[in-house]
Enzyme design. Structure first.
Site, PDB file in Angstrom:
ATOM      1  N   LYS A 133       0.831  -1.205   0.000  1.00  0.00           N
ATOM      2  CA  LYS A 133       0.000   0.000   0.000  1.00  0.00           C
ATOM      3  C   LYS A 133       0.865   1.253   0.000  1.00  0.00           C
ATOM      4  CE  LYS A 133      -3.804   2.139   2.612  1.00  0.00           C
ATOM      5  NZ  LYS A 133      -4.637   2.038   3.839  1.00  0.00           N
ATOM      6  N   SER A 136      -9.313   1.648   2.895  1.00  0.00           N
ATOM      7  CA  SER A 136      -8.519   2.400   1.945  1.00  0.00           C
ATOM      8  C   SER A 136      -7.383   1.584   1.312  1.00  0.00           C
ATOM      9  CB  SER A 136      -7.901   3.628   2.637  1.00  0.00           C
ATOM     10  OG  SER A 136      -7.054   3.249   3.697  1.00  0.00           O
ATOM     11  N   SER A 185      -9.571  -0.614   7.130  1.00  0.00           N
ATOM     12  CA  SER A 185      -8.998  -0.447   5.788  1.00  0.00           C
ATOM     13  C   SER A 185      -8.281  -1.663   5.241  1.00  0.00           C
ATOM     14  CB  SER A 185      -8.040   0.754   5.784  1.00  0.00           C
ATOM     15  OG  SER A 185      -8.738   1.941   6.041  1.00  0.00           O
TER      16      SER A 185
END
Length: 610
Positions: free
Chosen positions: A190, A277, A301
């Site tokens: 990420k 996210s 997330s």
């Protein structure tokens, strides 16, 4: 006020409390030009922002009078008070070697690959990491440029860097000096976590632009030490800070809608969101580009995209993974965690990344990580699993309830004891988490006040609203955290080993084209997505999302298990059991958005079956 007393409820949240544990928020859907007008009013009319803050229910905690000391970081100290015993005998990576002969070939029917599949093919010289990565790079490019719409999963990668890593791994296998199960395994990261040579842009168009990381985050360094091939960076919501509720503020990045960078698509149906996210990481794994990806979880997330994309996602205990090299967005609620197509790989990545790190003092008090009991799945007679039925009923898709009930029946058949529980003050904890993460994210965003106009409209509006939060609001929120941690400690010490909930109250929501350019506001959707995940972040306990089936649109359904602090081992054991329960009902995405067949393109004999 004593710790056993119930907190007073705010007026808005007391309606129908006999039926509702946490509020289901409702407000009109906004996107496009109307949303931009609303953001304009917030930017230039302070009264609008003030009204929204008060109307959001954020004032509710100001009515409370709490005597509990605030807990600023949810570390269970002293450990002994929380029933945490220092592990004496550690079951680590050797458990995978012991179980090698027990691996079942019918696992392949799902199409998803494990690190062990790559490792065995490399050892048998059926294929090399270099051959795999040469084809994989083409697949990444295809997922970005040839798919319609593009998946937008791995959005930053360097061909030369990947080839260099793969060449080194190939040489180790050629010299019979493999570093273990992760050697030559492709992993995506990420864009909130430092990877040497890559900018950590945290989903923006300007943060760290022209300023690549000079070193890896500790958890990435540990993966590299085991030979993992770091593919690059995955897409994410802009600083993990979306606004999804104008009338009733709800801070979340749970869809991964990012109008300024890109919005990833769910490979099971690209008209639907993948969740966020860490959405790019979820898509990378679910589409077969890599067996493991790394996410970060401040409000679900890791677990939300894992649920929406039909994979496994582990939110670790606060302080279990080092925060060194992580962009400091929400330090008291956010932790990193692995996302994987299989529980074996979830456990493998977890074990390699976990542990003490002198660079992060919050990691120094943890017991040794262990995978003890990981393969004990046939009998669960030693486990007590709590369900809060009234809370679990707050779903908007009956398929989720069906999947939950089916899993409960299967767990009973394996000997687990299902115990009805109650968790008081969940609504107060929801508001306190919102104030906490919102305040922490706004504090970080203020560092870029000269570039505030470069944030998207939803992010700017969130910042404007959360500027109205006071130090008192933040401290009262941490007092609520103390209370919810005490509640969970009592539950785990006296009643249950695990808590079972839906991962989300809905399956993946639909993407409306007009939302892609400027974002969107859908209050009900976001409150449904976030309902069950915030508790673990706020209290610092670990939780795992597991696939549990599919709805009538063929969208994945996820369930969540929560454990006590530092008990990831029990979570991984129940996740392994859940993998067996789902069995051959597990599905991969359609061929159009599935890239996991690249290993067969490299070698028809990848599995050694011919």
């Amino acid at each position: 006020m004593s710790s056993s007393e119930q907190l007073p409820k705010n007026e808005e949240s007391t309606k129908h409390t006999e039926h509702v544990v946490t509020r289901r928020l409702k407000a009109p859907y906004l996107s496009g030009f109307i949303l931009r007008i609303m953001i304009f009013l917030m930017d230039y009319m302070p009264g609008v922002t003030k009204y929204l803050f008060w109307n959001a229910g954020l004032k509710a905690l100001r009515k409370l009078s709490i005597d509990d000391c605030p807990t600023l970081i949810p570390l269970p100290l002293p450990k002994e008070t929380f029933g945490i015993v220092e592990t004496k005998t550690v079951d680590g990576l050797e458990i995978f070697e012991k179980q090698k002969n027990l691996q079942q070939k019918d696992y392949y029917s799902s199409g998803f690959l494990r690190a062990s599949d790559f490792h065995e093919a490399y050892l048998a010289k059926r294929v090399t990491p270099l051959q795999v990565c040469e084809v994989l790079i083409n697949k990444i490019e295809e997922s970005l440029k040839k798919c319609s719409p593009p998946l937008n999963a791995i959005i930053k990668y360097k061909r030369d860097d990947i080839i260099a890593q793969a060449t080194a791994s190939t040489e180790r296998y050629a010299n019979n000096s493999s570093l273990g199960l992760l050697d030559g395994i492709p992993i995506a990261v990420k864009d909130e976590i430092d990877v040497k040579g890559y900018e950590t842009n945290v989903g923006t168009k300007f943060i760290n632009y022209g300023n690549p990381a000079t070193s890896d985050a500790t958890i990435i360094e540990r993966l590299r030490e085991k030979g993992a091939i770091i593919l690059g960076k995955t897409s994410m919501h802009e600083i993990g800070f979306g606004i999804d509720d104008i009338e009733l503020l709800k801070i979340s990045s749970s869809t991964n809608n990012n109008p300024f960078v890109c919005t990833p698509r769910n490979p099971y149906n690209t008209d639907y969101y993948p969740g966020g996210s860490s959405g790019g990481s979820g898509v990378a794994v679910a589409s077969g580009l890599c067996p493991i990806a790394i996410g970060r979880d401040g409000g679900g997330s890791v677990r939300i995209p894992s649920s929406f994309c039909g994979i496994y996602g582990l939110k670790t205990t606060c302080g279990r993974f080092s925060d060194d090299g992580q962009y400091p967005l929400a330090h008291s609620v956010a932790v990193s965690g692995p996302m994987a197509a299989s529980v074996d790989d979830l456990a493998l990545a977890y074990y390699v990344m976990a542990g003490k790190d002198p660079k992060d003092p919050n990691t120094l008090h943890q017991p040794l990580p262990t995978l003890h009991g990981f393969h004990v799945t046939n009998t669960l007679s030693d486990l007590k699993i709590g369900v809060y039925s009234m809370w679990n009923k707050q779903v908007d898709n009956p398929a989720i309830t069906t999947a939950l009930n089916n899993f409960i029946d299967e767990l009973k058949l394996r000997g687990a004891k299902i115990i009805e529980i109650k968790i008081p003050e969940l609504e107060e904890a929801r508001i306190a988490h919102l104030l906490t993460i919102g305040t922490e994210l706004t504090t970080v965003a203020k560092r870029h006040k000269d570039k505030m106009h470069l944030f998207s409209c939803p992010t700017r509006s969130n910042i404007n609203v959360m500027k109205l939060a006071t130090a008192s609001d933040y401290i009262v929120s941490q007092q609520v955290r103390t209370r919810i941690m005490r509640t969970l400690n009592n539950l785990f010490s006296n009643q249950v080993d695990l808590i079972l909930t839906p991962a989300t109250a809905i399956t993946a929501p639909k993407i409306y084209p007009r939302a892609l350019a400027h974002g969107e506001v859908d209050v009900t959707m976001i409150s449904d997505i976030m309902r069950f995940v915030q508790l673990a972040n706020f209290a610092g306990v670990p939780a795992v999302s597991v696939p549990a089936g599919y709805d009538d649109k063929n969208l994945p359904i996820g369930l969540q298990f929560i454990a006590k602090w530092y008990d990831e081992a029990t979570l991984l054991r129940i996740a392994k059991t859940s993998e067996e329960i789902l069995g051959n009902r597990r599905k991969k995405p359609s061929d159009k958005f599935w890239f996991g067949n690249y290993v067969q393109e490299v070698s028809e004999n990848f599995f050694g079956e011919s």
